[in-house]
Write a protein that holds these residues in place. Structure first.
Motif, PDB file in Angstrom:
ATOM      1  N   VAL A  64       0.852  -1.199   0.000  1.00 60.56           N
ATOM      2  CA  VAL A  64       0.000   0.000   0.000  1.00 60.56           C
ATOM      3  C   VAL A  64       0.884   1.245   0.000  1.00 60.56           C
ATOM      4  O   VAL A  64       0.654   2.182  -0.766  1.00 60.56           O
ATOM      5  CB  VAL A  64      -0.966   0.003   1.203  1.00 60.56           C
ATOM      6  CG1 VAL A  64      -1.707   1.320   1.304  1.00 60.56           C
ATOM      7  CG2 VAL A  64      -1.942  -1.161   1.096  1.00 60.56           C
ATOM      8  N   ARG A  65       1.912   1.250   0.838  1.00 59.10           N
ATOM      9  CA  ARG A  65       2.832   2.396   0.897  1.00 59.10           C
ATOM     10  C   ARG A  65       3.524   2.594  -0.451  1.00 59.10           C
ATOM     11  O   ARG A  65       3.641   3.707  -0.943  1.00 59.10           O
ATOM     12  CB  ARG A  65       3.856   2.182   2.009  1.00 59.10           C
ATOM     13  CG  ARG A  65       4.979   3.202   2.054  1.00 59.10           C
ATOM     14  CD  ARG A  65       4.526   4.635   2.114  1.00 59.10           C
ATOM     15  NE  ARG A  65       3.983   4.949   3.408  1.00 59.10           N
ATOM     16  CZ  ARG A  65       3.301   6.055   3.666  1.00 59.10           C
ATOM     17  NH1 ARG A  65       3.077   6.931   2.702  1.00 59.10           N
ATOM     18  NH2 ARG A  65       2.823   6.287   4.850  1.00 59.10           N
ATOM     19  N   THR A  66       3.964   1.517  -1.091  1.00 56.34           N
ATOM     20  CA  THR A  66       4.598   1.603  -2.409  1.00 56.34           C
ATOM     21  C   THR A  66       3.625   2.171  -3.435  1.00 56.34           C
ATOM     22  O   THR A  66       3.985   3.028  -4.245  1.00 56.34           O
ATOM     23  CB  THR A  66       5.107   0.211  -2.853  1.00 56.34           C
ATOM     24  OG1 THR A  66       6.059  -0.250  -1.894  1.00 56.34           O
ATOM     25  CG2 THR A  66       5.731   0.255  -4.236  1.00 56.34           C
ATOM     26  N   TRP A  67       2.376   1.696  -3.395  1.00 59.11           N
ATOM     27  CA  TRP A  67       1.353   2.191  -4.321  1.00 59.11           C
ATOM     28  C   TRP A  67       1.141   3.692  -4.142  1.00 59.11           C
ATOM     29  O   TRP A  67       1.056   4.448  -5.114  1.00 59.11           O
ATOM     30  CB  TRP A  67       0.061   1.407  -4.107  1.00 59.11           C
ATOM     31  CG  TRP A  67      -1.049   1.799  -5.016  1.00 59.11           C
ATOM     32  CD1 TRP A  67      -1.227   1.407  -6.306  1.00 59.11           C
ATOM     33  CD2 TRP A  67      -2.143   2.663  -4.706  1.00 59.11           C
ATOM     34  NE1 TRP A  67      -2.369   1.982  -6.814  1.00 59.11           N
ATOM     35  CE2 TRP A  67      -2.952   2.752  -5.859  1.00 59.11           C
ATOM     36  CE3 TRP A  67      -2.524   3.360  -3.567  1.00 59.11           C
ATOM     37  CZ2 TRP A  67      -4.110   3.523  -5.893  1.00 59.11           C
ATOM     38  CZ3 TRP A  67      -3.680   4.125  -3.604  1.00 59.11           C
ATOM     39  CH2 TRP A  67      -4.451   4.199  -4.761  1.00 59.11           C
ATOM     40  N   VAL A  68       1.077   4.142  -2.895  1.00 55.72           N
ATOM     41  CA  VAL A  68       0.905   5.574  -2.606  1.00 55.72           C
ATOM     42  C   VAL A  68       2.103   6.359  -3.135  1.00 55.72           C
ATOM     43  O   VAL A  68       1.941   7.386  -3.795  1.00 55.72           O
ATOM     44  CB  VAL A  68       0.710   5.820  -1.092  1.00 55.72           C
ATOM     45  CG1 VAL A  68       0.830   7.300  -0.754  1.00 55.72           C
ATOM     46  CG2 VAL A  68      -0.629   5.273  -0.624  1.00 55.72           C
ATOM     47  N   ASN A  69       3.302   5.879  -2.851  1.00 58.48           N
ATOM     48  CA  ASN A  69       4.505   6.573  -3.319  1.00 58.48           C
ATOM     49  C   ASN A  69       4.546   6.657  -4.839  1.00 58.48           C
ATOM     50  O   ASN A  69       4.938   7.698  -5.392  1.00 58.48           O
ATOM     51  CB  ASN A  69       5.764   5.872  -2.794  1.00 58.48           C
ATOM     52  CG  ASN A  69       5.936   6.040  -1.302  1.00 58.48           C
ATOM     53  OD1 ASN A  69       5.344   6.931  -0.686  1.00 58.48           O
ATOM     54  ND2 ASN A  69       6.729   5.173  -0.708  1.00 58.48           N
ATOM     55  N   ASP A  70       4.136   5.604  -5.522  1.00 53.38           N
ATOM     56  CA  ASP A  70       4.066   5.611  -6.988  1.00 53.38           C
ATOM     57  C   ASP A  70       3.077   6.658  -7.481  1.00 53.38           C
ATOM     58  O   ASP A  70       3.344   7.359  -8.461  1.00 53.38           O
ATOM     59  CB  ASP A  70       3.707   4.247  -7.536  1.00 53.38           C
ATOM     60  CG  ASP A  70       4.798   3.210  -7.355  1.00 53.38           C
ATOM     61  OD1 ASP A  70       5.946   3.589  -7.013  1.00 53.38           O
ATOM     62  OD2 ASP A  70       4.494   2.013  -7.543  1.00 53.38           O
ATOM     63  N   ARG A  71       1.915   6.758  -6.839  1.00 58.12           N
ATOM     64  CA  ARG A  71       0.916   7.750  -7.232  1.00 58.12           C
ATOM     65  C   ARG A  71       1.459   9.167  -7.028  1.00 58.12           C
ATOM     66  O   ARG A  71       1.250  10.045  -7.849  1.00 58.12           O
ATOM     67  CB  ARG A  71      -0.386   7.629  -6.416  1.00 58.12           C
ATOM     68  CG  ARG A  71      -1.120   6.303  -6.483  1.00 58.12           C
ATOM     69  CD  ARG A  71      -1.782   5.938  -7.798  1.00 58.12           C
ATOM     70  NE  ARG A  71      -0.928   5.438  -8.836  1.00 58.12           N
ATOM     71  CZ  ARG A  71      -0.295   4.256  -8.858  1.00 58.12           C
ATOM     72  NH1 ARG A  71      -0.411   3.429  -7.871  1.00 58.12           N
ATOM     73  NH2 ARG A  71       0.465   3.924  -9.870  1.00 58.12           N
ATOM     74  N   MET A  72       2.153   9.361  -5.917  1.00 63.08           N
ATOM     75  CA  MET A  72       2.720  10.693  -5.623  1.00 63.08           C
ATOM     76  C   MET A  72       3.781  11.059  -6.642  1.00 63.08           C
ATOM     77  O   MET A  72       3.859  12.198  -7.094  1.00 63.08           O
ATOM     78  CB  MET A  72       3.262  10.726  -4.202  1.00 63.08           C
ATOM     79  CG  MET A  72       2.162  10.631  -3.146  1.00 63.08           C
ATOM     80  SD  MET A  72       2.782  10.463  -1.472  1.00 63.08           S
ATOM     81  CE  MET A  72       3.528  12.066  -1.232  1.00 63.08           C
ATOM     82  N   ALA A  73       4.622  10.081  -7.040  1.00 63.83           N
ATOM     83  CA  ALA A  73       5.660  10.326  -8.035  1.00 63.83           C
ATOM     84  C   ALA A  73       5.038  10.650  -9.391  1.00 63.83           C
ATOM     85  O   ALA A  73       5.522  11.531 -10.104  1.00 63.83           O
ATOM     86  CB  ALA A  73       6.579   9.117  -8.141  1.00 63.83           C
TER      87      ALA A  73
END
Length: 77
Positions: A64-73
């Motif tokens: 979930v954290r990786t998915w969020v970071n990808d969206r932010m990037a």
């Protein structure tokens, strides 16, 4: 004797990764969306990656954290 109250999943995710798999209710609360949206994300494979344990949908907090970071990037680009 005081009993511990469950942590708010949003606070837990911001402070660090929870030590358990997240439920669709947790994901809905973290992102402030209806639970049906979480199920649609899963069906369309557009939300955080989840997995099934029998009939139960669960989410790894790291994914979930990786998915969020990808969206932010993606939004920063």
């Amino acid at each position: 004797m005081a009993t511990a109250t469950p942590a708010d999943p949003r606070t837990t995710l911001r402070a660090g990764l929870p030590d358990r798999y997240l439920t669709p209710d947790d994901i809905a609360e973290i992102f402030d969306v209806p639970k049906e949206t979480v199920y649609q994300w899963s069906k369309k494979r557009t939300g955080p990656p989840g997995f099934r344990i029998g009939k139960h949908l669960r989410y790894d907090p790291t994914a979930v954290r990786t998915w969020v970071n990808d969206r932010m990037a993606d939004n920063a680009a």
